[in-house]
Design a protein around this motif. Structure first.
Motif, PDB file in Angstrom:
ATOM      1  N   ALA A 180      44.690  48.841  48.645  1.00  0.00           N
ATOM      2  CA  ALA A 180      43.741  48.404  49.659  1.00  0.00           C
ATOM      3  C   ALA A 180      42.306  48.427  49.139  1.00  0.00           C
ATOM      4  N   ASP A 181      42.010  49.341  48.233  1.00  0.00           N
ATOM      5  CA  ASP A 181      40.641  49.484  47.717  1.00  0.00           C
ATOM      6  C   ASP A 181      40.309  48.455  46.643  1.00  0.00           C
ATOM      7  N   ILE A 182      41.260  48.182  45.737  1.00  0.00           N
ATOM      8  CA  ILE A 182      40.907  47.422  44.533  1.00  0.00           C
ATOM      9  C   ILE A 182      41.757  46.180  44.303  1.00  0.00           C
ATOM     10  N   GLY A 183      42.818  45.962  45.091  1.00  0.00           N
ATOM     11  CA  GLY A 183      43.660  44.791  44.901  1.00  0.00           C
ATOM     12  C   GLY A 183      44.760  45.032  43.875  1.00  0.00           C
ATOM     13  N   LEU A 184      45.777  44.156  43.915  1.00  0.00           N
ATOM     14  CA  LEU A 184      46.962  44.378  43.095  1.00  0.00           C
ATOM     15  C   LEU A 184      46.673  44.259  41.602  1.00  0.00           C
ATOM     16  N   GLY A 185      45.880  43.265  41.209  1.00  0.00           N
ATOM     17  CA  GLY A 185      45.623  43.082  39.788  1.00  0.00           C
ATOM     18  C   GLY A 185      45.028  44.320  39.152  1.00  0.00           C
ATOM     19  N   ALA A 186      44.007  44.881  39.775  1.00  0.00           N
ATOM     20  CA  ALA A 186      43.389  46.090  39.230  1.00  0.00           C
ATOM     21  C   ALA A 186      44.339  47.276  39.311  1.00  0.00           C
ATOM     22  N   LEU A 187      45.126  47.359  40.389  1.00  0.00           N
ATOM     23  CA  LEU A 187      46.058  48.477  40.535  1.00  0.00           C
ATOM     24  C   LEU A 187      47.101  48.478  39.420  1.00  0.00           C
ATOM     25  N   LEU A 188      47.588  47.305  39.043  1.00  0.00           N
ATOM     26  CA  LEU A 188      48.609  47.238  38.001  1.00  0.00           C
ATOM     27  C   LEU A 188      48.122  47.881  36.711  1.00  0.00           C
ATOM     28  N   GLY A 189      46.847  47.722  36.414  1.00  0.00           N
ATOM     29  CA  GLY A 189      46.288  48.343  35.227  1.00  0.00           C
ATOM     30  C   GLY A 189      46.105  49.835  35.341  1.00  0.00           C
ATOM     31  N   GLU A 190      46.224  50.377  36.554  1.00  0.00           N
ATOM     32  CA  GLU A 190      46.058  51.812  36.762  1.00  0.00           C
ATOM     33  C   GLU A 190      47.370  52.584  36.774  1.00  0.00           C
ATOM     34  N   VAL A 204      48.161  46.854  30.904  1.00  0.00           N
ATOM     35  CA  VAL A 204      46.834  46.247  30.866  1.00  0.00           C
ATOM     36  C   VAL A 204      46.881  44.938  31.638  1.00  0.00           C
ATOM     37  N   TRP A 205      45.983  44.810  32.623  1.00  0.00           N
ATOM     38  CA  TRP A 205      45.919  43.598  33.439  1.00  0.00           C
ATOM     39  C   TRP A 205      44.721  42.773  33.002  1.00  0.00           C
ATOM     40  N   ALA A 206      44.957  41.484  32.703  1.00  0.00           N
ATOM     41  CA  ALA A 206      43.861  40.589  32.329  1.00  0.00           C
ATOM     42  C   ALA A 206      44.304  39.150  32.543  1.00  0.00           C
ATOM     43  N   ASN A 207      43.457  38.382  33.229  1.00  0.00           N
ATOM     44  CA  ASN A 207      43.679  36.935  33.373  1.00  0.00           C
ATOM     45  C   ASN A 207      45.065  36.599  33.919  1.00  0.00           C
ATOM     46  N   THR A 208      45.446  37.249  35.013  1.00  0.00           N
ATOM     47  CA  THR A 208      46.711  37.031  35.739  1.00  0.00           C
ATOM     48  C   THR A 208      47.952  37.386  34.922  1.00  0.00           C
ATOM     49  N   THR A 209      47.773  38.159  33.856  1.00  0.00           N
ATOM     50  CA  THR A 209      48.910  38.591  33.039  1.00  0.00           C
ATOM     51  C   THR A 209      48.910  40.104  32.917  1.00  0.00           C
ATOM     52  N   LEU A 210      50.061  40.704  33.171  1.00  0.00           N
ATOM     53  CA  LEU A 210      50.242  42.135  32.966  1.00  0.00           C
ATOM     54  C   LEU A 210      50.941  42.333  31.621  1.00  0.00           C
ATOM     55  N   THR A 211      50.277  43.038  30.703  1.00  0.00           N
ATOM     56  CA  THR A 211      50.846  43.336  29.394  1.00  0.00           C
ATOM     57  C   THR A 211      51.242  44.799  29.356  1.00  0.00           C
ATOM     58  N   VAL A 212      52.486  45.059  28.981  1.00  0.00           N
ATOM     59  CA  VAL A 212      53.031  46.416  28.967  1.00  0.00           C
ATOM     60  C   VAL A 212      53.481  46.734  27.550  1.00  0.00           C
ATOM     61  N   ALA A 213      52.982  47.848  26.997  1.00  0.00           N
ATOM     62  CA  ALA A 213      53.457  48.303  25.692  1.00  0.00           C
ATOM     63  C   ALA A 213      54.939  48.609  25.807  1.00  0.00           C
ATOM     64  N   PHE A 214      55.742  47.984  24.977  1.00  0.00           N
ATOM     65  CA  PHE A 214      57.182  47.974  25.210  1.00  0.00           C
ATOM     66  C   PHE A 214      57.892  47.818  23.876  1.00  0.00           C
ATOM     67  N   HIS A 215      59.173  48.135  23.844  1.00  0.00           N
ATOM     68  CA  HIS A 215      59.955  47.883  22.647  1.00  0.00           C
ATOM     69  C   HIS A 215      60.529  46.467  22.739  1.00  0.00           C
ATOM     70  N   GLY A 216      60.168  45.643  21.792  1.00  0.00           N
ATOM     71  CA  GLY A 216      60.612  44.256  21.818  1.00  0.00           C
ATOM     72  C   GLY A 216      59.544  43.342  22.389  1.00  0.00           C
ATOM     73  N   GLU A 217      59.697  42.065  22.155  1.00  0.00           N
ATOM     74  CA  GLU A 217      58.760  41.046  22.617  1.00  0.00           C
ATOM     75  C   GLU A 217      59.376  40.325  23.805  1.00  0.00           C
ATOM     76  N   HIS A 218      58.681  40.360  24.952  1.00  0.00           N
ATOM     77  CA  HIS A 218      59.215  39.754  26.166  1.00  0.00           C
ATOM     78  C   HIS A 218      58.115  38.951  26.854  1.00  0.00           C
ATOM     79  N   GLU A 219      58.426  37.727  27.240  1.00  0.00           N
ATOM     80  CA  GLU A 219      57.536  36.889  28.031  1.00  0.00           C
ATOM     81  C   GLU A 219      58.269  36.542  29.318  1.00  0.00           C
ATOM     82  N   ARG A 220      57.601  36.716  30.449  1.00  0.00           N
ATOM     83  CA  ARG A 220      58.274  36.485  31.740  1.00  0.00           C
ATOM     84  C   ARG A 220      57.325  35.780  32.701  1.00  0.00           C
TER      85      ARG A 220
END
Length: 330
Positions: free
Chosen positions: A169-179, A185-201
């Motif tokens: 409610a305070d900061i919106g979903l995009g900012a929350l995802l980065g928290e 890491v949220w940037a430019n409508t994309t959520l990037t997650v440090a992960f094993h393997g390369e995945h695009e969704r």
């Protein structure tokens, strides 16, 4: 290598939080085979050992490669924000046998030789029976491993969802995802997650299920291919105080810590039942922020705490070593 989840405006509107007793059951089963997770759940492990109830979890473990795909039908996205185990296990039992076999074959392929074992061949030979048997075993695992502790687990998970809902409610979903976790890491409508393997969704308007988890801790897990709604599981907040049950144990632990570390440094460690910032701890303990900061750095350098950025704040939480030291071996 990262996982990238690409959002549209519709995905921002369709995303939701959920809690899943079925997921916690599945991950509790996995945790029994993951020594790297054991330090977060010592009381739970001792309770499991004390029950002495035999569980042959081999069929589920075989479908849980350490790295790679586990069948989505074992843990489909929760039906609602707080579905019951009965509702969720019904969805497992309703899995299509042909689709289940294809997923089992993929999962077995991530463990060399698994498909050629007697158990692997039996699962693939009769997928309808495999679905029934695995569902029965998951239900038994729920009864033994998770259900006795579910009230405290659910309370912790619900507190996490409530906290992040307020932040939403305070900061919106995009900012929350980065928290939610330092690996996101949220940037430019994309959520990037440090992960094993390369995945695009591409989420394609289906949104994302955000699910805190106790037994997945400290992993971030992404999952569910179409037709399932994409899901991202993240470590729940406040796990440090989850398994404290003996009222006298914290006091014994604090007394021992005070002798070992000094009263103020011990108080800082004991105050971290859930992650907190330097300022919050200083206010809670009535100490100067500079003093608390020095104690936190010393505790972190000793391996008793970890630090992670949460928005503009740095939050500290106990490591398994810090939890064990505070409990005094209880």
């Amino acid at each position: 290598m990262p996982m990238r989840l690409h959002f549209t405006p519709d995905d921002l509107l369709a995303s939701r939080f959920a809690i899943s007793p079925l997921w916690e059951t599945q991950e509790a089963v996995r945790t029994l085979r993951r020594p790297d997770r054991h330090g977060y759940h010592p009381r739970w492990l001792r309770r499991i050992e004390a029950t002495g109830q035999p569980l042959d979890l081999a069929p589920i473990w075989l479908l849980m490669p350490h790295r790679g795909h586990s069948p989505d039908w074992l843990g489909p996205p929760p039906i609602g924000p707080a579905a019951s185990f009965a509702e969720e296990i019904a969805a497992v039992r309703a899995a299509d046998p042909d689709a289940a076999r294809a997923e089992m074959l993929t999962a077995l392929g991530h463990t060399p030789g698994a498909a050629d074992t007697a158990l692997g061949r039996a699962l693939l030979a009769d997928p309808a029976r495999a679905v029934r048997d695995v569902a029965d075993l998951l239900e038994r695992a729920w009864q033994v491993l998770v259900e006795p502790d579910w009230p405290r687990l659910r309370a912790l998970l619900e507190a996490d969802v409530a906290h992040h809902s307020r932040r939403l409610a305070d900061i919106g979903l995009g900012a929350l995802l980065g928290e939610l976790d330092r690996r996101m890491v949220w940037a430019n409508t994309t959520l990037t997650v440090a992960f094993h393997g390369e995945h695009e969704r591409q989420l394609d308007g289906r949104g994302l299920v955000l699910m805190p988890s106790v037994f997945s801790w400290p992993d971030v897990i992404g999952g569910h291919d179409p037709p399932w709604q994409p899901t991202l599981v993240y470590p729940v907040r406040g796990i440090g105080g989850l398994w404290s049950g003996d009222p006298a144990a914290p006091e014994r632990g604090r007394a021992a810590l005070a002798r070992l570390l000094g009263a103020n440094r011990a108080a800082v460690l004991a105050a971290l039942d859930e992650s907190a910032s330097t300022t919050a701890l200083a206010q809670r303990l009535g100490l100067a922020p500079s003093s608390v900061s020095a104690h936190l750095i010393a505790l972190r350098d000793a391996g008793l705490l970890t630090a992670r950025r949460y928005g503009h704040r740095v939050l500290y939480e106990r490591t398994p070593l810090g939890m064990a030291l505070l409990s005094g071996g209880e």
